[in-house]
Design a protein around this motif. Structure first.
Motif, short mmCIF file in Angstrom:
data_model
loop_
_atom_site.label_atom_id
_atom_site.label_comp_id
_atom_site.label_asym_id
_atom_site.label_seq_id
_atom_site.Cartn_x
_atom_site.Cartn_y
_atom_site.Cartn_z
N TYR A 55 0.84 -1.21 0.00
CA TYR A 55 0.00 0.00 0.00
C TYR A 55 0.87 1.25 0.00
N PRO A 56 0.49 2.25 -0.77
CA PRO A 56 1.24 3.52 -0.71
C PRO A 56 0.83 4.33 0.52
N LEU A 57 1.64 5.33 0.85
CA LEU A 57 1.29 6.21 1.96
C LEU A 57 0.28 7.26 1.49
N THR A 58 -0.79 7.43 2.27
CA THR A 58 -1.76 8.50 1.97
C THR A 58 -1.05 9.86 1.99
N TYR A 59 -0.12 10.00 2.92
CA TYR A 59 0.63 11.25 3.09
C TYR A 59 1.62 11.46 1.93
N THR A 61 5.17 9.91 -0.29
CA THR A 61 6.55 9.68 0.16
C THR A 61 7.14 11.03 0.58
N LYS A 246 -6.83 9.16 5.15
CA LYS A 246 -6.27 7.84 5.52
C LYS A 246 -7.41 6.86 5.76
N MET A 251 -5.68 7.52 -1.51
CA MET A 251 -4.23 7.59 -1.66
C MET A 251 -3.80 7.53 -3.12
N ALA A 254 1.43 4.35 -5.77
CA ALA A 254 2.87 4.55 -5.61
C ALA A 254 3.60 4.86 -6.93
N GLN A 257 3.04 8.37 -7.67
CA GLN A 257 3.83 9.23 -6.77
C GLN A 257 5.24 9.42 -7.33
#
Ligand SMILES: Cc1ncc(COP(=O)(O)O)c(C=O)c1O
Length: 359
Positions: A55-59, A61, A246, A251, A254, A257
């Motif tokens: 899973y990628p970070l909602t915030y 990278t 979150k 999100m 990735a 991103q």
């Protein structure tokens, strides 16, 4: 069931058919969707990040947040802590959900420009709030409102709000505890005027309190298909958005991103794209004027906001008869009923076809 506006584009279909019947084919200038290639730096970064099983970070990278803060500093004179940046899945979803994410309550009024991108209205409705289109905040009197949208350069008019105007909006909102959300997705496309961010010190006077700037890579980097944007500003608001997003699974993928970092770090492709639009605009604008249209505002962004003095649907028809499809100003608010919006997002070949048909 929630009352949402009818999707107005269906009303354009008969004119699309008319324009398609032109022997030279349709020149579609009705939507602002990019037509030029995705820059190689982005495709390479996307491919390199293709193996992203987790899973990628909602915030986002740390690298993505730094790249966004770096771009704001380099290109727009904005100083922001990378911690106060949050990626979004394009900017439309953020526009549509911001009132809900901020906890705007039913019955409260969400303010946006009289001539505007329709999603500000939709976002108010999704939160159960009241959409309120006005260019005069003073008309609200002492009423407290939770959220005011500004959009400079504007879709559809291409109008740029000077720093002084934005400063007044910010002061007005801060007095009432309102959030100012500034949709800046066309900020790199200033032609006759230089757009300024709400987070610029000339506007915010050194504090990001109550302010959110909404950015998109769709136009700058031909990224509409990648769905990439970000919101930046008041740390308290960004933290709140992060928390809800979150929980809601909002999100950015990735690989996107990684591609977004690549385009935010690179200005060469954005400058080249800007040149393409500048050329298209430079030939289209005088051709419209010679054919009897008056172009108003349009100092920045991807659109020419024009009128020949008749109703917007008559103008849509007149242009469709020449095989050119444009958007009626009415789509953006009642004040647009005498105008059409002409996008410069078509290939050079199609724009040149429009120019010769306007002669
Ligand atoms: C004013 C404005 N805001 C937001 C968007 C959404 O762009 P995206 O979701 O591609 O970032 C658009 C798209 O055209 C727009 O015109």
């Amino acid at each position: 069931m929630l009352a949402l506006p009818d999707f107005p584009w269906d009303r354009l279909v008969p004119y699309q058919d008319l324009a398609r019947a032109h022997p030279g084919g349709i020149v579609d200038l009705s939507v602002g969707t990019p037509v030029d290639p995705v820059p190689p730096v982005a495709r390479e970064a996307l491919a390199a990040a293709a193996d992203s099983p987790g899973y990628p970070l909602t915030y986002g990278t740390p690298r993505l947040r730094e790249a966004a803060a770096g771009w704001l500093r380099r290109r727009h004179g904005v100083t922001i802590d990378p911690a106060d940046v949050l990626p979004t899945i394009g900017s439309k979803e953020l526009v549509a959900w911001l009132p809900t994410l901020l906890g705007v309550r039913p019955g409260e009024r969400v303010v946006f420009p009289e001539l505007a991108y329709p999603t500000y209205d939709v976002g108010a409705r999704l939160a159960g709030a009241e959409p309120y289109a006005t260019d005069g905040l003073l008309a609200l009197g002492p009423e407290r409102v939770p959220l005011v949208w500004v959009n400079s350069p504007s879709n559809p008019t291409g109008r740029v709000l000077p720093a002084e105007h934005l400063r007044k909006v910010v002061a007005w909102a801060r007095e009432r505890g309102a959030v100012v959300a500034s949709d800046e997705c066309y900020i790199e496309l200033g032609w006759e005027e230089h757009p300024v961010s709400v987070l610029h010190p000339d506007v915010c006077e050194g504090s990001h309190e109550n302010l959110l700037a909404v950015h998109s890579l769709s136009k700058r980097s031909n990224f509409a298909g990648y769905r990439a944007g970000f919101v930046a500003g008041d740390p308290r608001l960004v933290r709140r958005l992060l928390e809800v997003r979150k929980h809601a699974g909002m999100m950015m993928p990735a690989p996107v991103q990684a591609a977004t970092v690549a385009v935010l770090d690179d200005d060469a492709h954005a400058d080249a794209q800007r040149e393409r639009y500048a050329r298209r605009r430079a030939v289209l604008r005088p051709a419209l004027e010679r054919a009897g249209w008056r172009v108003e505002h349009s100092a920045a962004g991807l659109y020419l906001w024009a009128t020949d003095g008749t109703g917007c649907w008559d103008q849509v028809r007149a242009l469709a008869e020449r095989g050119i499809l444009v958007a009626p100003g009415e789509f953006y608010g009642a004040a647009g009923r005498g105008h059409v919006r002409i996008a410069v997002t078509a290939t050079d070949e199609r724009v040149d076809a429009a120019v010769s048909r306007l002669q």
